[in-house]
Design an enzyme around this catalytic site. Structure first.
Site, mmCIF file in Angstrom:
data_model
loop_
_atom_site.group_PDB
_atom_site.id
_atom_site.type_symbol
_atom_site.label_atom_id
_atom_site.label_comp_id
_atom_site.label_asym_id
_atom_site.label_seq_id
_atom_site.Cartn_x
_atom_site.Cartn_y
_atom_site.Cartn_z
ATOM 1 N N ARG A 1 -6.503 1.510 8.836
ATOM 2 C CA ARG A 1 -6.297 2.050 7.447
ATOM 3 C C ARG A 1 -6.777 0.786 6.408
ATOM 4 O O ARG A 1 -7.071 1.382 5.418
ATOM 5 C CB ARG A 1 -4.979 2.604 7.517
ATOM 6 C CG ARG A 1 -4.617 3.685 8.101
ATOM 7 C CD ARG A 1 -3.346 4.355 7.992
ATOM 8 N NE ARG A 1 -3.093 5.016 6.556
ATOM 9 C CZ ARG A 1 -2.127 5.339 6.117
ATOM 10 N NH1 ARG A 1 -0.862 5.119 6.635
ATOM 11 N NH2 ARG A 1 -2.011 5.839 4.982
ATOM 12 N N CYS B 1 2.421 -0.284 1.936
ATOM 13 C CA CYS B 1 1.929 0.408 3.081
ATOM 14 C C CYS B 1 1.517 1.508 2.452
ATOM 15 O O CYS B 1 0.818 1.661 1.492
ATOM 16 C CB CYS B 1 3.253 0.662 3.707
ATOM 17 S SG CYS B 1 4.624 1.552 3.189
#
Length: 283
Positions: A180, A238
C-alpha cells in the site's frame, strides 16, 4: 510507565489491592470484505466470552466519530468518549488494561486515546485475548460509574499539514503494509501511494508471530534502521489512525515518544490537491 502488560502480570494485578479496569475492544477492518458479507460484530464475540469484569468498547462508535473529511476514523467527540469511558468504570486514579482479539490495533487505539486525554495508567494486554490462559465469562458487568474526564494533550496529535512538515523535518512512519505504501494496491482509500517523505514501517514487523511485541531493544534497533535517532521527532500514520496507534505503542515500548496523525491516509488521499508519492522510496 509500561505501555504493555503480560497475561501473567495481568492475572496477578487482578487479584491485587487496586485491580485494573478492563476494556474489551475487539474490532476488525471490514471495508475490504466481499460484498454481501456481514460486518464484523465485536460485541457478539465479546458476549461469547471475555475477561471477568471487562466492558466492551466499540471502536467505531466510541473511539472514533463518523467517517468524513477527517478520514475513516476521526477523533470522537471528547464528551461522548468521556461518557463512554465513565460508563465502563474508568477513573483517573484506577489503572486500565485494554485488550482486543490479538491483532493489537484496536487496543492500541483505546490506549492512545486514554493516554492523549490524560489518563496516567493505561496498558495493553500483550498478545490480546489469545495470550490469556485464564477463564472467560459471558455475563455483562455493570461497573460503578467512573470519574475520568478527558483533557486532550497539547502534543501527540498531528494534522495533515503537521504530518507533511514532519516528513520533511523529522521522521514520519507509514504503518501500512508495504504494497500500500508503494502504491501497488489500495483496497480502501481513493488514491494509492504515500505521503512524500514518509518512511515505510509496516506495523506487522513490530510483533512476533503470536502478536506479542518484540523486546524493547529489538524495537529500538528496528526504528534506528528506519532513521529514528536520539532526539528525532517521530510521527506515525496508517490508513485511518488505528494501526498507526499500534506503531505509536511499539515506539513507546522502545522508549521513543511519537505523534499520531489520526486522519492518516484516508484523510490525506481525500484531497486531490495533496501530493502523493509512489514506489519504495520516501520521495
Amino acid at each position: 510507565m509500561n505501555a504493555i502488560i503480560s497475561a501473567s502480570d495481568l492475572a496477578n494485578d487482578l487479584t491485587g489491592a487496586n485491580p485494573p479496569v478492563l476494556l474489551d475492544v475487539r474490532w476488525q477492518l471490514t471495508a475490504a470484505k466481499a460484498a454481501g458479507e456481514p460486518p464484523y460484530d465485536g460485541r457478539a464475540d465479546y458476549e461469547t466470552g471475555h475477561l471477568s469484569g471487562a466492558v466492551y468498547v466499540d471502536l467505531d462508535r466510541e473511539l472514533a466519530s463518523a467517517p468524513g473529511e477527517g478520514g475513516r476514523h476521526p477523533l470522537p467527540d471528547l464528551a461522548h468518549f468521556g461518557a463512554a469511558m465513565r460508563r465502563a468504570g474508568v477513573s483517573s486514579g484506577t489503572p486500565v488494561v485494554v485488550y482486543d482479539g490479538g491483532q493489537g490495533w484496536a487496543a492500541a487505539r483505546a490506549w492512545w486515546m486514554l493516554r492523549w486525554t490524560g489518563h496516567p495508567d493505561v496498558r495493553v494486554l500483550d498478545g490480546g485475548l489469545p495470550a490469556w490462559e485464564g477463564p472467560l465469562e459471558k455475563s455483562v458487568p455493570t461497573p460503578a460509574e467512573g470519574d475520568f474526564v478527558p483533557e486532550p494533550g497539547v502534543s501527540g496529535l498531528l494534522d495533515a499539514e503537521a504530518a507533511a512538515e514532519l516528513a520533511r523535518s523529522g521522521v514520519l512512519l507509514d504503518a501500512r503494509a508495504g504494497e500500500r505504501y508503494r502504491g501497488e494496491v489500495e483496497p480502501i482509500d481513493p488514491v494509492a501511494g504515500h505521503i512524500p517523505g514518509a518512511v515505510s514501517a509496516p506495523t506487522a514487523e513490530n510483533v512476533r508471530a503470536d502478536g506479542r511485541y518484540l523486546p524493547a531493544q529489538e524495537l529500538r534497533e528496528r526504528f534506528k534502521g528506519l532513521g529514528v535517532s536520539e532526539g528525532s521527532r517521530v510521527g506515525v500514520y496508517c490508513g485511518s489512525g488505528v494501526s498507526a496507534a499500534h506503531e505509536v505503542l511499539a515506539l513507546a515500548v522502545a522508549g521513543i515518544p511519537a505523534e499520531l496523525y489520526v486522519g492518516s491516509w484516508s484523510e490525506w488521499s481525500s484531497d486531490p490537491d495533496r501530493p502523493v508519492a509512489v514506489g519504495p522510496d520516501p520521495q
